[in-house]
Design a protein around this motif. Structure first.
Motif, PDB file in Angstrom:
ATOM      1  N   LEU A 299       7.131   3.876  -3.842  1.00 53.86           N
ATOM      2  CA  LEU A 299       6.008   3.226  -4.521  1.00 53.86           C
ATOM      3  C   LEU A 299       4.781   3.240  -3.613  1.00 53.86           C
ATOM      4  N   GLU A 300       4.994   2.948  -2.335  1.00 50.76           N
ATOM      5  CA  GLU A 300       3.899   3.004  -1.356  1.00 50.76           C
ATOM      6  C   GLU A 300       3.280   4.390  -1.335  1.00 50.76           C
ATOM      7  N   GLU A 301       4.141   5.382  -1.401  1.00 52.03           N
ATOM      8  CA  GLU A 301       3.691   6.773  -1.376  1.00 52.03           C
ATOM      9  C   GLU A 301       2.781   7.058  -2.564  1.00 52.03           C
ATOM     10  N   LEU A 302       3.192   6.555  -3.738  1.00 47.94           N
ATOM     11  CA  LEU A 302       2.386   6.765  -4.944  1.00 47.94           C
ATOM     12  C   LEU A 302       1.050   6.023  -4.836  1.00 47.94           C
ATOM     13  N   VAL A 303       1.089   4.809  -4.278  1.00 46.93           N
ATOM     14  CA  VAL A 303      -0.144   4.049  -4.065  1.00 46.93           C
ATOM     15  C   VAL A 303      -1.075   4.841  -3.144  1.00 46.93           C
ATOM     16  N   ASP A 304      -0.517   5.402  -2.075  1.00 46.83           N
ATOM     17  CA  ASP A 304      -1.321   6.207  -1.144  1.00 46.83           C
ATOM     18  C   ASP A 304      -2.003   7.360  -1.875  1.00 46.83           C
ATOM     19  N   LYS A 305      -1.260   8.016  -2.760  1.00 48.35           N
ATOM     20  CA  LYS A 305      -1.821   9.170  -3.475  1.00 48.35           C
ATOM     21  C   LYS A 305      -2.995   8.742  -4.348  1.00 48.35           C
ATOM     22  N   PHE A 306      -2.813   7.634  -5.057  1.00 49.60           N
ATOM     23  CA  PHE A 306      -3.897   7.164  -5.919  1.00 49.60           C
ATOM     24  C   PHE A 306      -5.090   6.723  -5.076  1.00 49.60           C
ATOM     25  N   ALA A 307      -4.806   6.069  -3.929  1.00 49.96           N
ATOM     26  CA  ALA A 307      -5.882   5.556  -3.087  1.00 49.96           C
ATOM     27  C   ALA A 307      -6.690   6.696  -2.474  1.00 49.96           C
ATOM     28  N   ALA A 308      -6.103   7.888  -2.418  1.00 50.81           N
ATOM     29  CA  ALA A 308      -6.813   9.034  -1.843  1.00 50.81           C
ATOM     30  C   ALA A 308      -7.807   9.639  -2.836  1.00 50.81           C
ATOM     31  N   LEU A 309      -7.725   9.229  -4.105  1.00 56.54           N
ATOM     32  CA  LEU A 309      -8.660   9.753  -5.106  1.00 56.54           C
ATOM     33  C   LEU A 309     -10.040   9.124  -4.902  1.00 56.54           C
ATOM     34  N   PRO A 310     -11.099   9.820  -5.286  1.00 57.24           N
ATOM     35  CA  PRO A 310     -12.444   9.286  -5.053  1.00 57.24           C
ATOM     36  C   PRO A 310     -12.713   8.049  -5.915  1.00 57.24           C
ATOM     37  N   GLY A 311     -13.271   7.010  -5.276  1.00 55.16           N
ATOM     38  CA  GLY A 311     -13.650   5.812  -6.024  1.00 55.16           C
ATOM     39  C   GLY A 311     -12.504   4.878  -6.349  1.00 55.16           C
ATOM     40  N   ILE A 312     -11.307   5.162  -5.835  1.00 56.76           N
ATOM     41  CA  ILE A 312     -10.157   4.292  -6.097  1.00 56.76           C
ATOM     42  C   ILE A 312      -9.788   3.579  -4.796  1.00 56.76           C
ATOM     43  N   GLY A 313      -9.960   2.257  -4.772  1.00 53.62           N
ATOM     44  CA  GLY A 313      -9.591   1.476  -3.600  1.00 53.62           C
ATOM     45  C   GLY A 313      -8.115   1.155  -3.600  1.00 53.62           C
ATOM     46  N   ARG A 314      -7.690   0.452  -2.545  1.00 51.69           N
ATOM     47  CA  ARG A 314      -6.270   0.121  -2.387  1.00 51.69           C
ATOM     48  C   ARG A 314      -5.742  -0.718  -3.562  1.00 51.69           C
ATOM     49  N   LYS A 315      -6.518  -1.714  -3.975  1.00 50.49           N
ATOM     50  CA  LYS A 315      -6.081  -2.609  -5.053  1.00 50.49           C
ATOM     51  C   LYS A 315      -5.947  -1.863  -6.377  1.00 50.49           C
ATOM     52  N   SER A 316      -6.947  -1.037  -6.688  1.00 52.44           N
ATOM     53  CA  SER A 316      -6.878  -0.262  -7.929  1.00 52.44           C
ATOM     54  C   SER A 316      -5.702   0.690  -7.875  1.00 52.44           C
ATOM     55  N   ALA A 317      -5.482   1.279  -6.702  1.00 53.54           N
ATOM     56  CA  ALA A 317      -4.380   2.232  -6.549  1.00 53.54           C
ATOM     57  C   ALA A 317      -3.052   1.539  -6.844  1.00 53.54           C
ATOM     58  N   GLN A 318      -2.910   0.310  -6.358  1.00 49.31           N
ATOM     59  CA  GLN A 318      -1.695  -0.448  -6.650  1.00 49.31           C
ATOM     60  C   GLN A 318      -1.529  -0.656  -8.152  1.00 49.31           C
ATOM     61  N   ARG A 319      -2.651  -1.039  -8.786  1.00 46.22           N
ATOM     62  CA  ARG A 319      -2.594  -1.292 -10.226  1.00 46.22           C
ATOM     63  C   ARG A 319      -2.173  -0.046 -10.982  1.00 46.22           C
ATOM     64  N   LEU A 320      -2.743   1.113 -10.571  1.00 49.50           N
ATOM     65  CA  LEU A 320      -2.424   2.367 -11.251  1.00 49.50           C
ATOM     66  C   LEU A 320      -0.960   2.732 -11.024  1.00 49.50           C
ATOM     67  N   ALA A 321      -0.495   2.539  -9.774  1.00 45.44           N
ATOM     68  CA  ALA A 321       0.900   2.885  -9.466  1.00 45.44           C
ATOM     69  C   ALA A 321       1.856   2.017 -10.288  1.00 45.44           C
ATOM     70  N   PHE A 322       1.548   0.714 -10.394  1.00 42.88           N
ATOM     71  CA  PHE A 322       2.396  -0.165 -11.195  1.00 42.88           C
ATOM     72  C   PHE A 322       2.379   0.270 -12.656  1.00 42.88           C
ATOM     73  N   HIS A 323       1.202   0.691 -13.097  1.00 48.51           N
ATOM     74  CA  HIS A 323       1.103   1.136 -14.490  1.00 48.51           C
ATOM     75  C   HIS A 323       1.986   2.361 -14.725  1.00 48.51           C
ATOM     76  N   VAL A 324       1.930   3.297 -13.784  1.00 48.68           N
ATOM     77  CA  VAL A 324       2.740   4.515 -13.929  1.00 48.68           C
ATOM     78  C   VAL A 324       4.224   4.149 -13.965  1.00 48.68           C
TER      79      VAL A 324
END
Lengths: 199, 199
Positions: free
Chosen positions: A8-33
């Motif tokens: 899950l951390e790995e997926l959060v990292d991937k989302f957080a690497a996208l432009p304009g996506i912070g750590r918190k948003s990345a977590q939200r997206l990962a949970f959504h997935v």
């Protein structure tokens, strides 16, 4: 220390690497997935691999396409003697949305930026010169963004195009339609006055 | 009519389906993914499939984990007689960040919401009751969000817990630390006065 599983951390990292996506948003997206049905999560993953595999640059204008040349370059109704030079594929979409322009495009895939180490060889300038040299082009419209880098890129390219005796134009500057003079910045207002047209 | 290749549109659709991501942001993300090296795009896709496959709910507290039970439930130093009930896995992270709480958790994976057709059987309430019934639990702290749905969920669960003669508590309401009375809303301020403590 993290209290989430490694994958899950790995997926959060991937989302957080996208432009304009912070750590918190990345977590939200990962949970959504994670909350998606299996099939949907897999089709999301497949869409990434698939787009990456089948999308490449049009041989003529460098816009993104799945075929050899893009729809605009392949069209028989478009004016092939006019080239509108933009920095990104999404800019093509913006101009097409206006439904006025009927020429072709050239996508640079970036702008000159010494600060980010982007030089003339890193963007598709050579391809544009070859295209202008080998075809019967009448006008090249520089439509890079009106910021410092877009401006410098437009200037640089227009100089390179001088020997080809092709008309090089730049998008008009001025106050946006429907806006308010009160809120226009000085630079824009000055350009609007400079570029005034007769009524 | 779209001027982008179908597989790119598909990827944009996938990103746009994520929470908080509009059409424009989705386009930006899709373009970014296309600009990644092949290996990185593939590892992004793999991270989605992998997280989806290996992450599931802890048998005890329903928090997300890769193993049978999560790290907190497996820990020997945590106080197993206290359960903090939260609505989402990310709430566990928020409370752990404070480094004060040393009990265990129970993740509901949602809140009761008649408007969105989420009833008691759709969230992990039954698992909580079984856990309280079968273990020596002293206190259950209701830590759902202080909004209407979180409030209703906390009330509903506390009523179900009555027969077990377990202490049921709710997080304190009040003005946030470091904030300003001037900007506190009326409801918060009233709760802060109601819940005043002796100095």
């Amino acid at each position: 220390m993290s209290f989430f599983p490694a994958s899950l951390e790995e997926l959060v990292d991937k989302f957080a690497a996208l432009p304009g996506i912070g750590r918190k948003s990345a977590q939200r997206l990962a949970f959504h997935v994670l909350s998606l049905p299996d099939a949907e999560a897999e089709s999301f993953a497949a869409a990434i691999v698939n787009a990456k595999k089948s999308v490449h640059c049009c041989k003529v204008c460098q816009n993104l396409t799945e075929g050899d040349i893009c729809r605009i370059c392949a069209s028989t109704t478009r004016d092939k003697s006019t080239i509108c030079v933009v920095s990104e594929p999404r800019d093509v979409l913006s101009i097409e949305r206006g439904r006025e322009y009927n020429g072709t495009y050239h996508v640079l895939h970036g702008v000159l930026s010494p600060m980010s180490h982007v030089g003339p060889d890193d963007i598709k300038i050579k391809e544009l010169l070859v295209r202008v040299a080998e075809n019967d082009i009448e006008e090249v419209i520089m439509a890079t963004n009106p910021d410092t880098e877009g401006e410098a890129t437009a200037m640089y390219i227009s100089r390179l195009l001088k020997p080809f005796s092709v008309k090089v134009t730049r998008l008009a500057y001025g106050i946006p339609v429907g806006s308010n003079l009160e809120f226009a910045d000085d630079a824009t207002l000055n350009r609007a006055i400079e570029g005034r047209t007769e009524m």
